[in-house]
Design a protein around this motif. Structure first.
Motif, mmCIF file in Angstrom:
data_model
loop_
_atom_site.group_PDB
_atom_site.id
_atom_site.type_symbol
_atom_site.label_atom_id
_atom_site.label_comp_id
_atom_site.label_asym_id
_atom_site.label_seq_id
_atom_site.Cartn_x
_atom_site.Cartn_y
_atom_site.Cartn_z
ATOM 1 N N ASP A 31 0.784 -1.307 0.038
ATOM 2 C CA ASP A 31 -0.144 0.018 0.035
ATOM 3 C C ASP A 31 0.898 1.230 -0.008
ATOM 4 O OD1 ASP A 31 0.854 0.461 2.514
ATOM 5 O OD2 ASP A 31 -0.904 -0.111 3.586
ATOM 6 N N ALA A 32 0.449 2.401 0.340
ATOM 7 C CA ALA A 32 1.080 3.570 0.012
ATOM 8 C C ALA A 32 2.116 3.762 0.960
ATOM 9 C CB ALA A 32 0.106 4.890 0.481
ATOM 10 N N GLU A 33 1.742 3.117 2.383
ATOM 11 C CA GLU A 33 2.773 3.268 3.378
ATOM 12 C C GLU A 33 3.936 1.968 3.132
ATOM 13 O OE1 GLU A 33 -0.674 3.499 4.038
ATOM 14 O OE2 GLU A 33 -0.066 5.662 3.990
ATOM 15 N N GLU A 217 5.548 1.203 -7.126
ATOM 16 C CA GLU A 217 5.896 2.121 -8.349
ATOM 17 C C GLU A 217 6.554 1.300 -9.211
ATOM 18 O OE1 GLU A 217 7.032 5.820 -7.508
ATOM 19 O OE2 GLU A 217 5.541 6.184 -6.170
#
Length: 242
Positions: A31-33, A217
């Motif tokens: 996830d983003a973290e 990413e």
């Protein structure tokens, strides 16, 4: 069984681990973290593994030959019945979002993944799989539904094919040519076979690539590059035929 007690294929041992000490499979998105979301199979990561023929667990290449999956009770029973009836080309006709892997890696996954290890296991997080919403608590499928003692199996297949649907961002796999069906009631039943397999295994010659590790990413970008290359090849082939 704790991570320290379990027999671990070397390529899996080299993967990043979560705070509990469990290795994080190559197909597990972050996830983003940067936290792994174990209940979800990352589409970008699945596509990379499909195109580059990489194991979905350890992320290293799969040699030519059979590929393996951990399957639930209903599919196990269907394949076993087909094989018993003499259908030597028994296949999984239903598309699956779960990519294949090495035999050793799937033996390991059978008893370490909570959603695979027990026939009555339930999802710990919501997930979207092949267009179906699987909410927290969704059961994988229990052998008690048919009254048998089958919890699942590690299955080998001679071939796999895959398709990618851009609109839904889904990768679907089809498997054919059953080569092996190691049936279990609990995933832990596969531990003795994994110990035997690891005793004879050659050390891995490659490690999991960076784009299948912690950088989400990088995974997304590499999948995009692979898709663009595939589209370009398709266009060039069409132009040549014209």
């Amino acid at each position: 069984m704790t991570p320290r007690e379990a027999p671990v294929p070397p390529a899996i041992a080299a993967l990043p681990h979560d705070p509990r000490g469990y290795p994080i499979p190559a197909i597990t998105p972050r996830d983003a973290e940067g936290t792994p979301t174990f209940a979800i199979t990352g589409s970008a990561r699945s596509l990379i593994c499909a195109i580059e023929r990489r194991c979905s667990i350890c992320g290293t290449p799969m040699a030519p030959g059979p590929v393996y999956r951990v399957i639930a009770a209903a599919e196990t029973e269907a394949l076993a019945a087909a094989h018993a009836a003499g259908q030597t080309t028994a296949a999984n006709k239903a598309p699956s979002p779960e990519p294949p892997g090495h035999r050793d890696c799937m033996l390991f996954a059978a008893f370490t993944c909570p959603f695979l290890a027990r026939p009555n296991a339930r999802r710990g997080q919501d997930a979207e799989v092949m267009g179906a919403s699987l909410s927290r608590g969704t059961a994988r499928g229990s052998s008690t539904e048919t009254g048998s003692q089958t919890g699942g199996a590690v299955a080998g297949f001679a071939e796999y094919e895959f398709s990618y649907t851009p609109g839904s961002n889904q990768v679907a796999f089809l498997f054919s040519g059953l080569t092996e069906l190691r049936i279990h009631q609990l995933g832990a039943d596969q531990i003795p076979e994994l110990i035997t397999a690891l005793a004879d295994a050659e050390p891995p010659t490659e490690s999991c690539p960076p784009y299948l590790l912690d950088d989400e990413e990088a995974a997304t970008e590499h999948a995009r590059e692979l898709l663009e290359a595939a589209i370009a090849r398709s266009r060039n082939a069409g132009a040549t035929k014209a």
